[in-house]
Design an enzyme around this catalytic site. Sequence first.
Site, mmCIF file in Angstrom:
data_model
loop_
_atom_site.group_PDB
_atom_site.id
_atom_site.type_symbol
_atom_site.label_atom_id
_atom_site.label_comp_id
_atom_site.label_asym_id
_atom_site.label_seq_id
_atom_site.Cartn_x
_atom_site.Cartn_y
_atom_site.Cartn_z
ATOM 1 N N GLU A 325 0.863 -1.345 0.205
ATOM 2 C CA GLU A 325 0.035 0.061 0.098
ATOM 3 C C GLU A 325 0.911 1.168 -0.054
ATOM 4 O O GLU A 325 1.690 1.315 0.917
ATOM 5 C CB GLU A 325 -0.996 0.095 1.068
ATOM 6 N N CYS A 359 -2.060 9.410 3.530
ATOM 7 C CA CYS A 359 -2.104 9.023 2.306
ATOM 8 C C CYS A 359 -3.020 9.462 1.715
ATOM 9 O O CYS A 359 -3.231 9.772 0.282
ATOM 10 C CB CYS A 359 -1.928 7.504 2.240
HETATM 11 P P1 NAP Z 1 8.545 5.003 4.201
HETATM 12 O O1 NAP Z 1 9.517 6.004 4.411
HETATM 13 O O2 NAP Z 1 8.271 4.385 3.072
HETATM 14 O O3 NAP Z 1 8.494 3.827 5.567
HETATM 15 C C1 NAP Z 1 7.627 2.925 5.639
HETATM 16 C C2 NAP Z 1 8.151 1.736 6.274
HETATM 17 O O4 NAP Z 1 9.015 1.031 5.550
HETATM 18 C C3 NAP Z 1 9.071 2.044 7.521
HETATM 19 O O5 NAP Z 1 8.648 1.125 8.601
HETATM 20 C C4 NAP Z 1 10.130 2.228 7.311
HETATM 21 O O6 NAP Z 1 11.330 1.827 8.114
HETATM 22 C C5 NAP Z 1 10.434 1.148 6.051
HETATM 23 N N1 NAP Z 1 11.519 1.207 5.375
HETATM 24 C C6 NAP Z 1 12.175 2.262 4.958
HETATM 25 N N2 NAP Z 1 13.351 1.695 4.010
HETATM 26 C C7 NAP Z 1 13.072 0.322 3.955
HETATM 27 C C8 NAP Z 1 13.713 -0.828 3.138
HETATM 28 N N3 NAP Z 1 14.776 -0.471 2.433
HETATM 29 N N4 NAP Z 1 13.355 -1.984 3.206
HETATM 30 C C9 NAP Z 1 12.201 -2.250 4.021
HETATM 31 N N5 NAP Z 1 11.404 -1.442 4.709
HETATM 32 C C10 NAP Z 1 11.986 -0.147 4.689
HETATM 33 O O7 NAP Z 1 6.950 5.605 4.632
HETATM 34 P P2 NAP Z 1 6.517 6.457 5.759
HETATM 35 O O8 NAP Z 1 7.275 7.823 5.932
HETATM 36 O O9 NAP Z 1 6.655 5.643 6.785
HETATM 37 O O10 NAP Z 1 5.197 6.785 5.521
HETATM 38 C C11 NAP Z 1 4.341 7.572 4.752
HETATM 39 C C12 NAP Z 1 3.985 6.898 3.308
HETATM 40 O O11 NAP Z 1 3.372 5.916 3.659
HETATM 41 C C13 NAP Z 1 3.598 8.055 2.337
HETATM 42 O O12 NAP Z 1 3.899 7.842 1.254
HETATM 43 C C14 NAP Z 1 2.051 7.700 2.455
HETATM 44 O O13 NAP Z 1 1.197 7.920 1.413
HETATM 45 C C15 NAP Z 1 2.148 6.256 2.705
HETATM 46 N N6 NAP Z 1 1.016 5.623 3.191
HETATM 47 C C16 NAP Z 1 -0.100 4.921 2.521
HETATM 48 C C17 NAP Z 1 -0.955 4.393 2.931
HETATM 49 C C18 NAP Z 1 -2.065 3.571 2.141
HETATM 50 O O14 NAP Z 1 -2.958 2.649 2.737
HETATM 51 N N7 NAP Z 1 -1.874 3.309 0.931
HETATM 52 C C19 NAP Z 1 -1.335 4.429 4.553
HETATM 53 C C20 NAP Z 1 -0.534 4.962 5.360
HETATM 54 C C21 NAP Z 1 0.635 5.868 4.682
HETATM 55 P P3 NAP Z 1 12.047 3.242 9.103
HETATM 56 O O15 NAP Z 1 10.937 4.120 9.491
HETATM 57 O O16 NAP Z 1 13.019 2.487 9.917
HETATM 58 O O17 NAP Z 1 12.982 3.853 7.753
#
Ligand code: NAP
Length: 553
Positions: A325, A359
């Site tokens: 997602e 999101c």
């Molecule tokens: P993110 O930076 O992509 O991080 C999400 C998760 O992925 C975190 O736990 C992060 O860990 C982890 N991660 C980072 N690098 C990784 C890697 N190389 N391999 C595996 N995992 C890794 O996103 P965010 O800033 O937390 O959240 C915001 C984003 O989520 C926005 O783009 C938003 O639109 C999206 N979102 C989508 C939905 C939906 O239902 N479509 C819902 C909520 C949010 P770390 O924190 O340790 O880096």
Amino acid sequence: MKPEQLQGVDSQGRKPRPTALRKTSKMAKSSTQSKGSRNLPPFENERVFPGIDDPKVREAFPRAISQVRTQLGRTYPLYIDGREITTHHTLDSVNPANPSEIIGAVHQAGQAEAEAALSAAERALLSWRDADPVERAQYLVKAADVARRRIFELSAWQVLEEGKQWAQAYNDVAEGIDFLEYYAREMIRLGVPQDMGSYGVESNHYFYQPKGVAVVIAPWNFPFAIGCGMCAAAIVAGDPVVYKPSSQSMVVGHHLVEIFREVGLPEGVFNYVPGPGSVIGDDLVDSPKVSVIAFTGSMGVGLRITERAGRTPKNQASVKHVVCEMGGKNAILLDEEFDEDAAIRDVLYSAFGYQGQKCSACSRLIVHDKVYDRFVPRLVEAAKKLKIGPAEDPGNYMGPVIDQKAQRTILQYVELGAQEGRVLYRSEVPASGYYVPMTIVEGITPDNRLAQEEVFGPLLAIMRAKDFEQALQWANSTRFALTGAIFSKNREHLDRAVRDFRVGNLYLNRSCVGALVKVQPFGGFKMSGGGTKAGGPDYLLHFMDPRCVTEQP
Ligand code: NAP
């Protein structure tokens, strides 16, 4: 035979009637020998935030925040195979409104701990996969009870760790409770083998088994609900979980440890491994022990996970399934005629609620030329009245963004907005804390970066469309397809939008945020995700493999 008789109890709680299949099949027998009750009351959404004037809220919320403050600064271990594990490295989680306030210090998992957690989950799978689905569901129902009992306290942690407003935090916990309750009922429904009918003398039935070990990687913006939902789905489907919360919400992430421990979930079924995604992400994703990865987060990380999960080392037993997602670039479309007061309220809420860090948030407002000159100045005047400050003061409409990195990135987009368009409003912000101004920019067209890239902050780009057709075309003109809304009194245009405004969750005459479990299954497609719809009737199927058994007498 009617479908509800084939499937046993459904999510409305109707009682199953015995079928011939259940009398003769071993598997069907085991599914009726449940330790818990399959007759749960019908699913109902948890009540959303009652409002800041509610006497209970007035009393309980400030008390919960004060109580949580007395617990700040504690150290949190990992949780692997039913044991607390500490490491040599801790990371502080801070209050974004006051970064000198440490919420907690969290032990960080490295490669060894990631591996230990995966091994624990693999061992747990051997018994958990054959546990009665009703029994597994009961753990979720009990977990929901714990979260319900702690709802103000769990919300207060989010106010301090994530800068969420009271209502936003409370509704996040309520959504987590909904996931637990809904997926419990869904598993009871799906856990009953289906009679597929006979062919000659052969009888046939169809049922699901767990996929295997699940890695759950969650974002920070719905710090309880999203992690809880993904973990709950995997656990109830029979897949032991290795849970990596976001590094910005590790303390709230730890609440799942407390809840699942309290309800007595067997060792190894839920493992908590906070650690930087850049350090342990690849170890978790690449492991041959993993069968399913449930990810919610940004497009960049989601695509990386999808790609890596597609590689298959020699010792990997199954094709990895990725539930992915991702982000959005959501638009609200304002037609020629609509309820302008409602639209002002809902556009502001969609764009600036929780600082635009959803999101589903509205980041593009597409306004019909005929109403533009009247509506946009009204919107800007209304925005100017909204207060900005710490989320713990319920008088503040907007709080800080999550961290300094987000603050810098959003401020760069605000500067870009001034180059690509014209800034109509840029609010003042408190001097300290990770604040960014509430910003409204006009003159944006589809070729601008502000119309294409997810900002994830309180920045609204306004686009002036010459007519409805152009507005609809512009609404669809991004790589994303998550949420959208249209305000219109024209029935034909609403119907056109239902068909042609191609997003996962479309709202007619209301805000584009705030989907509810079961009644509004949530999720997008294109670069917003795999169309998997969290909180919907198909979601659990991502965590299971279907099997068909044919028997001759
Ligand atoms: P993110 O930076 O992509 O991080 C999400 C998760 O992925 C975190 O736990 C992060 O860990 C982890 N991660 C980072 N690098 C990784 C890697 N190389 N391999 C595996 N995992 C890794 O996103 P965010 O800033 O937390 O959240 C915001 C984003 O989520 C926005 O783009 C938003 O639109 C999206 N979102 C989508 C939905 C939906 O239902 N479509 C819902 C909520 C949010 P770390 O924190 O340790 O880096």
